[in-house]
Write an enzyme that holds these catalytic residues in place. Structure first.
Site: not given
Lengths: 107, 468
Positions: B77, B152, B176
């Site tokens: 990420k 996310s 997330s």
């Protein structure tokens, strides 16, 4: 979609001045039309999280972190970290080995 | 396809020279070229020739003692600092920021010999449940391109679903990792707070943030966790708790295990198809010797306000450093959603409001900790949905701030610090993936992994992939 019926009737209204004040505290420059949009949205959100007042928290200690750790220190020895070059590498404005900032005092 | 294989299958195949890292990486880039223009999982994709060169070197240098992750391509990420590589947190504030240092988790994977393919798309700063709050274009759900991938860590989940990489490293602060895992049909683990070092991962909510694995299977997550877990002197909140062998006992039977299902999760507001699929998973667990028990967690309805007041307060503080002086661009580059969160947090912490909001939420947090302790004294783990709805259409969440917050309703137990494993458990009639969640006591990852792994031995949901 999640049901929004649980949102209480609006009991909080943020004024435009309050929104501007909060934006200033957070160093966010807002255009006038954004200020108005945010006023409505923040009012809705603050009202929604205000649901917390329904919880009985008398005599309840606040929790700020869940590790149970306290005073996590290391020995006071000089260790290597970023080099000066690495530290300055992402600055948009540099002068020799300094970061450049806007003047805050008059010339 | 090689990328359909699990980590242990790939690792064994590499050591036996059945195939090479070079071949796996070539397959990754083939899938990236095919799917990424639609899905938009990447913010920074490393150059194919550079990565192939690394893969060939790994093939040469591999020994029988090499880490199980040696030579396996993965994605991370874009909230993780990776020295020499651009790290943006999906925000224009950092669009040209080149990390001068590396996150501990990334360094551990470098040391294990895993091969980074790129930095994945996400909701900026972790602010979102849909990967729409990004300055790099939203991530599209590979199962239905008119829908979000979740967030996310949406880029990771979408990349795994379309077989662009073997595994991913995500970050979970309020769902997330689990939300995009559920919406893209992948497996993801939100670890106990402090289990994995946060050093070098751009902070969203410092007292909630966790770093964790995302992959096709529970066993894969266990393997990755083994490599990344552990105390780090650079993270003052990281735990000294010993790291157990997460693979030991993974295959043990579940006789006598008790799973609690909170009745508050299954009332109004949940899509009936999701409720049905979770119930069917519970029935599968019964066949494995598990006892299913109904429990009650009345505080659950306050989870979102507690999470958002504390969360936005901490993020308003964490994002104060982005002043455009030492790094990054100015604060007017923040998205509207991020500005809303900063302002809510600033308001909650400001004079006159601190007690009514921030302190009140911290007290609510204490009550939540008690509630989870009570619930987990009645069962070994909690079985609940990850999301009350399937992946939303574009705009449904990002254009409605309250609905956006409510997407975290089942994943906002992060203030408590407890771990949770998200596992695929079926599809709706519209062929959209659904995930279940197994929440456990602090540091109970090996139990959760065992319970999740057992389900994946009797179900094949996690093996399904979208049409590419």
């Amino acid at each position: 979609m999640v049901d929004k019926k649980s949102i209480s009737k609006q009991s909080v209204i943020l004024t435009k001045e309050e929104v501007r004040h909060v934006a200033d505290l957070a160093k966010l420059e807002l255009a006038e039309e954004d200020l108005i949009k945010f006023q409505k949205q923040l009012t809705d959100i603050v009202d929604f999280v205000g649901k917390l007042k329904e919880v009985d928290t008398e005599n309840v200690e606040p929790t700020s972190q869940v590790t149970g750790l306290e005073n996590v220190f290391r020995t006071d020895e000089v260790k290597s970290s970023l080099t000066q070059e690495e530290t300055l590498s992402n600055a948009k404005r540099k002068y020799k080995d300094y970061f450049v900032v806007d003047a805050i005092f008059g010339e | 396809m090689l990328l359909d294989l699990t980590i242990s299958e790939l690792s064994a195949g590499l050591k036996a020279k059945k195939f090479s890292s070079e071949e796996i990486v070539k397959e990754c880039y083939g899938n990236i070229e095919r799917s990424n223009p639609t899905v938009n999982a990447f913010i920074t994709l490393l150059d194919k020739e550079d990565v192939l060169k690394i893969a060939r070197q790994k093939d040469k240098d591999r020994t029988p003692d090499s880490s199980i992750l040696y030579g396996l391509p993965y994605v991370i990420k874009d909230s993780y600092n990776t020295k020499g590589i651009c790290t943006t947190a999906a925000s224009n504030v950092l669009k040209d920021y080149i990390s001068p240092y590396s996150a501990t988790v990334y360094q551990k994977l470098v040391d294990a010999g895993a091969i980074l393919l790129g930095k994945t798309n996400m909701d900026a700063w972790g602010h979102g449940a849909s990967s729409e709050n990004t300055d790099f274009g939203p991530v599209k759900n590979p199962w239905d391109n008119s829908r979000v991938a979740g967030g996310s860590s949406g880029g990771n989940a979408a990349a795994l679903a379309t077989r662009m990489a073997v595994f991913g490293i995500g970050e979970d602060t309020g769902g997330s990792i689990r939300n995009p895992s559920a919406w893209c049909n992948t497996t993801g683990l939100k670890v106990t707070y402090g289990r994995v070092s946060r050093y070098g991962c751009i902070a969203y909510v410092s007292s909630f943030d966790t770093m964790g694995p995302m992959a096709k299977t529970v066993e894969d997550c266990a393997i990755i966790l083994q490599v990344i877990a552990g105390h780090d002197p650079k993270d003052a909140t990281s735990s000294q708790e010993a790291v157990p062998d997460y693979l030991k006992g993974l295959d043990q039977n579940l006789n006598g295990t008790v799973l609690g299902m909170p009745k508050e999760c299954f009332g109004e507001g949940i899509d009936p198809q999701i409720k049905q699929l979770i119930q069917e998973a519970a029935d599968e667990y019964k066949k494995l010797g598990v006892q299913i028990k109904e429990i009650s967690m009345p505080m659950l309805e306050f989870g979102v306000p507690v999470y958002y007041v504390i969360g936005t307060s901490e993020t308003s503080s964490n994002l104060a450093r982005y002043d455009g002086v030492r790094f990054g661009n100015g604060r007017n580059n923040f998205t509207k959603e991020t500005m809303r969160r900063i302002m809510l947090g600033t308001y909650a912490l400001s004079a006159g409001y601190y007690d009514a909001y921030y302190k009140k939420a911290q007290q609510g947090r204490t009550l939540f900790i008690h509630e989870y302790n009570k619930a987990l004294s009645e069962c070994d783990a909690i079985l609940m949905p990850v999301e009350p709805m399937v992946a939303t259409k574009f705009g449904e969440l990002i254009n409605d701030p309250i609905q956006n917050m409510l997407a975290d309703i089942y994943t906002c137990q992060t203030p408590v610090g407890v771990p949770s494993l998200a596992v695929p458990c079926g599809f709706t009639k519209e062929k959209l993936p659904v995930g279940l969640q197994l929440v456990g006591k602090m540091f109970s990852e090996n139990l959760l992994l065992k319970i999740g792994h057992a389900y994946q031995q009797v179900s094949t949901w996690h093996k399904q992939k979208p049409k590419i």
